[in-house]
Design a protein around this motif. Structure first.
Motif, PDB file in Angstrom:
ATOM      1  N   ASP A 121      -4.961  -7.796  -2.522  1.00 42.77           N
ATOM      2  CA  ASP A 121      -3.900  -7.592  -1.450  1.00 42.77           C
ATOM      3  C   ASP A 121      -4.697  -7.317  -0.256  1.00 42.77           C
ATOM      4  OD1 ASP A 121      -4.452  -5.199  -3.100  1.00 42.77           O
ATOM      5  OD2 ASP A 121      -2.798  -4.332  -2.068  1.00 42.77           O
ATOM      6  N   ASP A 122      -5.913  -6.362  -0.348  1.00 45.46           N
ATOM      7  CA  ASP A 122      -6.677  -6.121   0.796  1.00 45.46           C
ATOM      8  C   ASP A 122      -7.008  -7.506   1.575  1.00 45.46           C
ATOM      9  OD1 ASP A 122      -7.324  -4.100  -1.275  1.00 45.46           O
ATOM     10  OD2 ASP A 122      -7.721  -3.063   0.548  1.00 45.46           O
ATOM     11  N   GLY A 155      -7.407   1.566   1.695  1.00 47.47           N
ATOM     12  CA  GLY A 155      -7.951   1.745   0.456  1.00 47.47           C
ATOM     13  C   GLY A 155      -7.876   3.334   0.453  1.00 47.47           C
ATOM     14  N   ASN A 192      -4.024   4.821  -3.696  1.00 46.47           N
ATOM     15  CA  ASN A 192      -5.076   5.090  -2.441  1.00 46.47           C
ATOM     16  C   ASN A 192      -4.955   6.685  -2.350  1.00 46.47           C
ATOM     17  OD1 ASN A 192      -5.687   2.387  -2.345  1.00 46.47           O
ATOM     18  ND2 ASN A 192      -4.299   2.123  -0.582  1.00 46.47           N
ATOM     19  N   ASP A 203      -1.010  -4.365   0.669  1.00 43.39           N
ATOM     20  CA  ASP A 203      -1.792  -4.205   2.040  1.00 43.39           C
ATOM     21  C   ASP A 203      -1.485  -4.860   3.211  1.00 43.39           C
ATOM     22  OD1 ASP A 203      -3.066  -1.943   0.695  1.00 43.39           O
ATOM     23  OD2 ASP A 203      -4.722  -3.101   0.043  1.00 43.39           O
TER      24      ASP A 203
HETATM   25 CA    CA Z   1      -6.524  -1.693  -1.173  1.00 45.56          CA
END
Ligand code: CA
Ligand code: BDR
Length: 313
Positions: free
Chosen positions: A15-16, A127, A169, A243
Protein backbone atom coordinates in the motif's frame (compact mmCIF):
# COMPACT_ATOMS: atom_id res chain seq x y z
CA UNK A 1 0.45 26.89 -9.56
CA UNK A 2 3.74 25.46 -8.28
CA UNK A 3 3.52 21.83 -7.23
CA UNK A 4 3.38 21.17 -3.52
CA UNK A 5 6.68 19.77 -2.22
CA UNK A 6 6.48 16.59 -0.21
CA UNK A 7 8.83 14.09 1.41
CA UNK A 8 7.32 10.60 1.65
CA UNK A 9 8.60 8.65 4.65
CA UNK A 10 7.76 5.02 4.05
CA UNK A 11 8.20 1.29 4.75
CA UNK A 12 7.00 -0.34 1.48
CA UNK A 13 4.68 -2.35 1.80
CA UNK A 14 2.28 -2.83 -1.13
CA UNK A 15 0.00 0.00 0.00
CA UNK A 16 3.02 2.28 0.49
CA UNK A 17 4.02 1.41 -3.08
CA UNK A 18 0.62 2.52 -4.37
CA UNK A 19 0.90 5.76 -2.38
CA UNK A 20 4.31 6.50 -3.90
CA UNK A 21 3.00 5.74 -7.40
CA UNK A 22 -0.01 8.01 -6.88
CA UNK A 23 2.28 10.86 -5.81
CA UNK A 24 4.65 10.33 -8.74
CA UNK A 25 1.68 10.31 -11.13
CA UNK A 26 0.33 13.64 -9.86
CA UNK A 27 1.61 16.94 -11.27
CA UNK A 28 0.23 18.85 -8.26
CA UNK A 29 2.94 17.22 -6.13
CA UNK A 30 6.71 17.34 -6.28
CA UNK A 31 8.32 14.43 -4.43
CA UNK A 32 11.58 16.02 -3.25
CA UNK A 33 12.75 12.74 -1.77
CA UNK A 34 11.67 9.42 -0.32
CA UNK A 35 12.94 8.38 3.08
CA UNK A 36 12.76 4.74 4.08
CA UNK A 37 12.19 3.48 7.60
CA UNK A 38 12.07 0.01 9.13
CA UNK A 39 8.48 -1.14 9.57
CA UNK A 40 6.55 -3.64 7.49
CA UNK A 41 9.91 -5.31 6.79
CA UNK A 42 13.48 -4.43 7.87
CA UNK A 43 15.20 -1.34 6.47
CA UNK A 44 17.37 -3.06 3.80
CA UNK A 45 14.11 -4.24 2.20
CA UNK A 46 12.09 -1.03 2.63
CA UNK A 47 14.78 1.15 1.02
CA UNK A 48 15.20 -1.37 -1.79
CA UNK A 49 11.44 -1.55 -2.30
CA UNK A 50 11.20 2.24 -2.48
CA UNK A 51 13.76 2.18 -5.30
CA UNK A 52 11.88 -0.61 -7.09
CA UNK A 53 8.71 1.51 -7.00
CA UNK A 54 10.47 4.62 -8.37
CA UNK A 55 11.88 2.54 -11.21
CA UNK A 56 8.47 1.11 -11.98
CA UNK A 57 7.20 4.68 -12.33
CA UNK A 58 10.14 5.50 -14.60
CA UNK A 59 11.39 8.00 -11.99
CA UNK A 60 15.02 7.08 -11.41
CA UNK A 61 15.62 10.78 -10.71
CA UNK A 62 13.91 10.51 -7.31
CA UNK A 63 16.35 10.30 -4.42
CA UNK A 64 15.74 7.51 -1.91
CA UNK A 65 17.38 7.71 1.52
CA UNK A 66 17.70 5.03 4.18
CA UNK A 67 16.83 6.01 7.73
CA UNK A 68 16.22 4.30 11.05
CA UNK A 69 16.76 0.56 11.37
CA UNK A 70 14.70 0.30 14.50
CA UNK A 71 12.27 2.27 16.65
CA UNK A 72 13.56 4.88 19.13
CA UNK A 73 13.25 2.73 22.22
CA UNK A 74 12.07 -0.76 21.30
CA UNK A 75 12.92 -3.75 19.16
CA UNK A 76 11.45 -3.66 15.65
CA UNK A 77 8.12 -5.39 15.04
CA UNK A 78 7.50 -6.25 11.36
CA UNK A 79 4.43 -7.36 9.37
CA UNK A 80 5.55 -10.08 6.95
CA UNK A 81 2.29 -11.87 7.79
CA UNK A 82 0.52 -9.10 5.83
CA UNK A 83 3.04 -7.99 3.22
CA UNK A 84 5.07 -11.18 2.66
CA UNK A 85 8.78 -11.81 3.17
CA UNK A 86 9.97 -9.05 0.83
CA UNK A 87 7.32 -6.49 1.83
CA UNK A 88 6.22 -6.34 -1.82
CA UNK A 89 5.22 -9.98 -2.31
CA UNK A 90 2.85 -10.71 -5.18
CA UNK A 91 4.46 -10.08 -8.58
CA UNK A 92 8.01 -11.12 -9.44
CA UNK A 93 10.23 -8.06 -9.05
CA UNK A 94 13.70 -7.42 -10.42
CA UNK A 95 16.34 -5.82 -8.19
CA UNK A 96 16.53 -2.05 -8.69
CA UNK A 97 19.40 -0.51 -10.65
CA UNK A 98 18.92 2.88 -9.00
CA UNK A 99 21.36 3.47 -6.17
CA UNK A 100 20.55 4.62 -2.67
CA UNK A 101 21.37 8.27 -1.85
CA UNK A 102 24.40 8.65 0.40
CA UNK A 103 22.96 10.72 3.26
CA UNK A 104 20.95 9.42 6.17
CA UNK A 105 17.19 9.97 5.79
CA UNK A 106 17.06 12.05 8.98
CA UNK A 107 19.76 14.42 7.70
CA UNK A 108 17.93 14.71 4.40
CA UNK A 109 14.70 15.67 6.15
CA UNK A 110 16.48 18.25 8.32
CA UNK A 111 18.50 19.77 5.47
CA UNK A 112 15.56 19.92 3.08
CA UNK A 113 13.42 21.75 5.62
CA UNK A 114 16.23 24.18 6.40
CA UNK A 115 16.89 24.86 2.73
CA UNK A 116 13.28 25.65 1.88
CA UNK A 117 11.26 28.65 3.02
CA UNK A 118 9.06 28.10 6.05
CA UNK A 119 5.83 26.27 5.25
CA UNK A 120 6.93 24.95 1.87
CA UNK A 121 7.63 21.26 2.55
CA UNK A 122 4.96 18.79 3.69
CA UNK A 123 5.93 15.50 5.32
CA UNK A 124 3.93 12.40 4.43
CA UNK A 125 4.83 9.57 6.82
CA UNK A 126 3.19 6.27 5.93
CA UNK A 127 5.20 3.98 8.19
CA UNK A 128 6.38 4.10 11.81
CA UNK A 129 7.28 7.68 12.77
CA UNK A 130 10.91 6.99 13.76
CA UNK A 131 12.65 9.06 11.05
CA UNK A 132 10.37 12.04 11.52
CA UNK A 133 10.71 12.01 15.32
CA UNK A 134 14.49 11.71 15.04
CA UNK A 135 14.58 14.73 12.72
CA UNK A 136 12.45 16.78 15.14
CA UNK A 137 14.65 15.75 18.06
CA UNK A 138 17.90 16.41 16.23
CA UNK A 139 16.86 19.78 14.81
CA UNK A 140 13.99 21.41 16.74
CA UNK A 141 14.43 24.48 14.51
CA UNK A 142 12.68 22.60 11.69
CA UNK A 143 9.43 22.31 13.67
CA UNK A 144 8.21 25.72 12.53
CA UNK A 145 9.33 25.08 8.97
CA UNK A 146 7.14 22.04 8.22
CA UNK A 147 4.04 23.05 6.25
CA UNK A 148 2.03 20.10 7.53
CA UNK A 149 2.33 16.42 8.36
CA UNK A 150 -0.19 14.16 6.64
CA UNK A 151 0.28 10.69 8.07
CA UNK A 152 -1.30 7.26 7.99
CA UNK A 153 -1.68 5.85 11.46
CA UNK A 154 -3.92 5.32 14.44
CA UNK A 155 -7.62 4.61 14.85
CA UNK A 156 -10.51 5.51 17.11
CA UNK A 157 -13.64 3.57 16.14
CA UNK A 158 -11.63 0.77 14.51
CA UNK A 159 -9.29 0.71 17.51
CA UNK A 160 -6.49 -1.55 16.28
CA UNK A 161 -5.18 -3.89 13.61
CA UNK A 162 -1.90 -5.21 15.05
CA UNK A 163 -3.25 -5.47 18.61
CA UNK A 164 -6.81 -5.00 19.86
CA UNK A 165 -5.79 -1.47 20.85
CA UNK A 166 -3.31 -0.20 18.28
CA UNK A 167 -2.72 0.44 14.61
CA UNK A 168 0.56 -0.93 13.22
CA UNK A 169 2.50 2.29 12.40
CA UNK A 170 1.87 3.82 15.81
CA UNK A 171 2.33 0.50 17.66
CA UNK A 172 5.79 -0.08 16.17
CA UNK A 173 7.20 3.19 17.48
CA UNK A 174 4.85 4.81 19.99
CA UNK A 175 7.61 7.01 21.47
CA UNK A 176 8.25 8.48 18.01
CA UNK A 177 4.52 8.97 17.48
CA UNK A 178 4.23 10.77 20.82
CA UNK A 179 6.98 13.19 19.76
CA UNK A 180 5.24 13.90 16.45
CA UNK A 181 1.78 14.30 17.96
CA UNK A 182 3.12 16.72 20.58
CA UNK A 183 5.29 18.69 18.16
CA UNK A 184 2.75 21.43 17.45
CA UNK A 185 3.13 20.85 13.69
CA UNK A 186 -0.27 20.84 11.90
CA UNK A 187 -1.20 17.15 11.64
CA UNK A 188 -3.69 15.37 9.42
CA UNK A 189 -4.22 11.77 10.44
CA UNK A 190 -5.55 9.11 8.08
CA UNK A 191 -6.70 6.59 10.63
CA UNK A 192 -8.03 3.06 10.18
CA UNK A 193 -11.46 4.65 10.57
CA UNK A 194 -10.89 6.07 7.08
CA UNK A 195 -8.77 3.40 5.46
CA UNK A 196 -11.10 0.56 6.46
CA UNK A 197 -13.69 2.31 4.30
CA UNK A 198 -11.39 2.30 1.25
CA UNK A 199 -11.63 -1.39 0.41
CA UNK A 200 -10.61 -2.98 -2.82
CA UNK A 201 -13.27 -4.92 -4.72
CA UNK A 202 -12.97 -7.28 -7.70
CA UNK A 203 -14.09 -4.46 -10.02
CA UNK A 204 -11.58 -2.01 -8.55
CA UNK A 205 -8.68 -4.45 -8.88
CA UNK A 206 -9.81 -5.36 -12.40
CA UNK A 207 -9.71 -1.66 -13.25
CA UNK A 208 -6.02 -1.58 -12.25
CA UNK A 209 -5.29 -4.68 -14.31
CA UNK A 210 -7.36 -3.34 -17.18
CA UNK A 211 -5.05 -0.35 -17.62
CA UNK A 212 -2.86 -2.64 -19.69
CA UNK A 213 0.31 -1.09 -18.26
CA UNK A 214 3.14 -2.54 -16.19
CA UNK A 215 2.06 -0.31 -13.29
CA UNK A 216 -1.54 -1.52 -13.55
CA UNK A 217 -0.42 -5.17 -13.56
CA UNK A 218 1.86 -4.64 -10.55
CA UNK A 219 -0.74 -2.79 -8.51
CA UNK A 220 -3.33 -5.50 -9.26
CA UNK A 221 -0.87 -8.26 -8.31
CA UNK A 222 0.11 -6.49 -5.07
CA UNK A 223 -3.52 -5.93 -4.19
CA UNK A 224 -4.37 -9.58 -4.92
CA UNK A 225 -1.56 -10.62 -2.58
CA UNK A 226 -2.35 -8.57 0.49
CA UNK A 227 -6.11 -8.87 0.09
CA UNK A 228 -6.01 -12.47 1.24
CA UNK A 229 -4.94 -11.47 4.76
CA UNK A 230 -7.65 -8.87 5.35
CA UNK A 231 -10.35 -10.95 3.68
CA UNK A 232 -9.64 -13.79 6.11
CA UNK A 233 -9.33 -11.48 9.08
CA UNK A 234 -12.34 -9.21 8.51
CA UNK A 235 -14.44 -11.38 6.22
CA UNK A 236 -14.60 -8.37 3.87
CA UNK A 237 -14.75 -8.40 0.08
CA UNK A 238 -11.37 -6.71 -0.24
CA UNK A 239 -8.57 -5.06 1.68
CA UNK A 240 -7.98 -1.49 2.80
CA UNK A 241 -5.55 0.57 0.74
CA UNK A 242 -4.27 2.51 3.74
CA UNK A 243 -1.32 4.62 2.67
CA UNK A 244 -2.59 6.14 -0.62
CA UNK A 245 -5.28 7.92 1.41
CA UNK A 246 -2.61 10.44 2.52
CA UNK A 247 -1.69 11.35 -1.05
CA UNK A 248 -5.34 11.38 -2.13
CA UNK A 249 -6.01 13.87 0.67
CA UNK A 250 -3.31 16.19 -0.66
CA UNK A 251 -4.86 15.99 -4.13
CA UNK A 252 -8.57 15.95 -3.24
CA UNK A 253 -9.16 16.92 0.42
CA UNK A 254 -12.90 17.10 -0.21
CA UNK A 255 -12.97 13.28 -0.41
CA UNK A 256 -12.44 13.15 3.37
CA UNK A 257 -14.13 14.40 6.52
CA UNK A 258 -12.81 14.46 10.05
CA UNK A 259 -12.59 16.43 13.27
CA UNK A 260 -9.95 18.65 14.81
CA UNK A 261 -9.34 16.94 18.11
CA UNK A 262 -6.76 16.05 20.71
CA UNK A 263 -4.91 12.79 20.13
CA UNK A 264 -2.46 11.37 22.68
CA UNK A 265 -0.32 8.27 22.22
CA UNK A 266 -0.17 5.51 24.82
CA UNK A 267 3.47 4.65 25.54
CA UNK A 268 3.29 3.32 29.10
CA UNK A 269 0.96 0.33 29.06
CA UNK A 270 2.04 -2.89 27.36
CA UNK A 271 -1.61 -3.87 26.92
CA UNK A 272 -2.60 -0.75 24.99
CA UNK A 273 0.83 0.27 23.67
CA UNK A 274 0.52 2.59 20.67
CA UNK A 275 -3.16 3.31 21.15
CA UNK A 276 -4.22 6.66 19.69
CA UNK A 277 -6.32 8.08 22.50
CA UNK A 278 -8.45 10.29 20.28
CA UNK A 279 -10.85 12.70 21.95
CA UNK A 280 -13.39 12.31 19.11
CA UNK A 281 -16.32 13.29 21.36
CA UNK A 282 -14.37 16.17 22.88
CA UNK A 283 -14.87 15.02 26.42
CA UNK A 284 -11.60 16.49 27.73
CA UNK A 285 -10.25 20.02 27.70
CA UNK A 286 -7.02 18.88 26.05
CA UNK A 287 -6.16 21.12 23.11
CA UNK A 288 -6.73 19.81 19.59
CA UNK A 289 -3.46 18.77 17.97
CA UNK A 290 -4.68 16.87 14.91
CA UNK A 291 -7.22 16.78 12.14
CA UNK A 292 -8.34 13.19 12.66
CA UNK A 293 -10.04 11.82 9.58
CA UNK A 294 -13.04 9.52 9.82
CA UNK A 295 -14.74 9.19 6.42
CA UNK A 296 -13.79 8.86 2.77
CA UNK A 297 -15.68 8.97 -0.50
CA UNK A 298 -14.39 5.56 -1.54
CA UNK A 299 -15.68 5.70 -5.13
CA UNK A 300 -14.03 9.10 -5.58
CA UNK A 301 -10.82 7.73 -4.09
CA UNK A 302 -10.65 4.71 -6.40
CA UNK A 303 -11.56 6.87 -9.43
CA UNK A 304 -8.69 9.19 -8.57
CA UNK A 305 -6.31 6.26 -8.14
CA UNK A 306 -7.16 4.57 -11.42
CA UNK A 307 -7.17 7.81 -13.41
CA UNK A 308 -3.81 8.90 -12.04
CA UNK A 309 -2.01 5.54 -12.11
CA UNK A 310 -3.03 5.14 -15.76
CA UNK A 311 -0.49 7.81 -16.77
CA UNK A 312 2.44 5.74 -15.47
CA UNK A 313 4.38 3.25 -17.65
CA1 CA B 1 3.14 1.75 5.36
C1 BDR C 1 -0.25 0.55 8.05
O1 BDR C 1 0.58 -0.53 8.42
C2 BDR C 1 1.25 -1.05 7.30
O2 BDR C 1 1.18 -2.43 7.30
C3 BDR C 1 0.65 -0.40 6.08
O3 BDR C 1 1.64 -0.17 5.10
C4 BDR C 1 0.07 0.89 6.61
O4 BDR C 1 1.03 1.93 6.58
C5 BDR C 1 -1.70 0.15 8.28
O5 BDR C 1 -1.89 -0.15 9.63
Amino acid sequence: MNPRKIIIDTDPGQDDAVAILLALASPELEVVGITAVAGNVPLPLTEKNARIVCELAGRTDIRVFAGAEKPLARPLVTAEHVHGKTGLDGPVLADPTMTLAASHAVDFIVETLRQHPEGEVTLVPIGPLTNVAMALQKAPDIIGRVAEIVLMGGAYFEVGNITPAAEFNIFVDPEAAAIVFRSGIPLTVMSLDVTHKALTTRARVDAFRGMGTETGRMVAAWTDFFERFDKEKYGSEGAPLHDPCTIAYLLRPELFTGRRINVEIETGSELTRGMTVADWWRVTDRSPNAMFMGTIDDDGFFDLLTTRLAVLP
